[in-house]
Design a protein around this motif. Structure first.
Motif: not given
Length: 302
Positions: A161-164, A181-187
């Motif tokens: 996910g990106e941001s929101m 797994f999760v990749v969380a970009d700029c949350g």
């Protein structure tokens, strides 16, 4: 004369109250009912910034999925040229749409994944409705996760996910979904806290409680409960946090707070010179993919 003065004061007070209410509702609508990008605009932006990659060459399948309270989500499966049981659901950011997720597709294709991109509620081809930047959206994502297993069988599934979209991907973990797994970009870590900091900078921080009341009454949710950091308490699903060091919209500290909140394995990668949601663009596809690849190796994801 006294009655006239009192009457004038009452009118002034009523006008002031009316103006304040309109101001508060306007602020609430900017959050819950914003003007969003069109599909065509998102395609143009991705191409202009060199982020479209090989997307046009991949085989795709479009379909819809019933989300929270049967809200219809528009979805695209981007098929890997090589047969694989690995899938990733990519959630875009605020005001974007599924084509805003295309910048991440090549990386996952090279890592052997099929990619599921979709329009989050109120975005893209979906019907207009109130958005919550994570609460309702995580309910939608849970339904999309369930649909993916029903549709594709015994698969390995990750979230990106990106941001929101990052906040959404983190908040769904409170529901204990079957993801690897999760990749969380700029949350962000909490929506109310995020807006409080932004409103303070704009010298209007005192109105935020009123905005939250308006949000509850008009749109049906409390912004304080859009809280990835709370959703991560007790979480054991591995998470890779990525954040631009030059992000002034959602400060990198948000990812640090989220990392501290989760109980499972996690990594945090801060990207020098990257503004909000620009880490992929700054790093380039190969280096961004390397972060994800190394993370997957570290969690023994096969």
């Amino acid at each position: 004369m006294k009655k006239i003065i009192i009457g004038i004061v009452i009118v002034i007070i009523m006008v002031a109250i009316g103006w304040y209410c309109r101001f508060i509702l306007g602020l609430a609508s900017q959050i819950a009912a914003p003007e969003v990008s069109t599909l065509d605009k998102e395609i143009s932006w991705e191409k202009e910034h060199g982020l479209w990659g090989n997307y046009d060459s991949y085989e795709k399948e479009e379909y819809t999925v019933k989300g929270y309270k049967d809200y219809e989500l528009h979805v695209t499966l981007v098929k890997n040229p090589v047969e694989t049981d690995k899938y990733v659901i990519i959630s875009h950011g605020f005001k974007s749409n599924r084509y805003g997720a295309v910048k991440y597709v090549d990386s996952y294709m090279d890592l052997g994944f099929n990619c599921i991109i979709y329009d989050l509620r109120d975005h893209g081809e979906n019907e207009k409705t109130a958005l919550s930047l994570g609460q309702f959206e995580s309910e939608d994502l849970e339904k999309l996760i369930e649909d993916s297993y029903s549709r594709y069988g015994n698969i390995k599934l990750g979230l990106h996910g990106e941001s929101m979209g990052a906040a959404t991907s983190l908040m769904v973990l409170a529901k204990k979904p079957k993801v690897d797994f999760v990749v969380a970009d700029c949350g962000f870590s909490n929506l109310y806290d995020l807006l409080h900091a932004a409103y303070d900078v704009a010298k209007v921080g005192t109105v935020l409680p009123s905005v939250n009341i308006a949000m509850k009454l008009r749109y049906g949710y409390d912004m304080k409960k859009t809280s990835p950091k709370d959703a991560l308490v007790g979480n054991e699903i591995p998470i890779c946090f990525i954040h631009g060091e030059a992000d002034t919209f959602i400060l990198p500290e948000n990812s640090e707070v989220n990392k501290a909140a989760t109980a499972g394995y996690s990594e945090l990668h801060l990207v020098p010179d990257a503004a909000h949601a620009r880490s992929r663009e700054v790093l380039g596809e190969a280096e961004y993919r390397s972060i994800i690849s190394n993370f997957l190796d570290n969690i023994d994801f096969k």
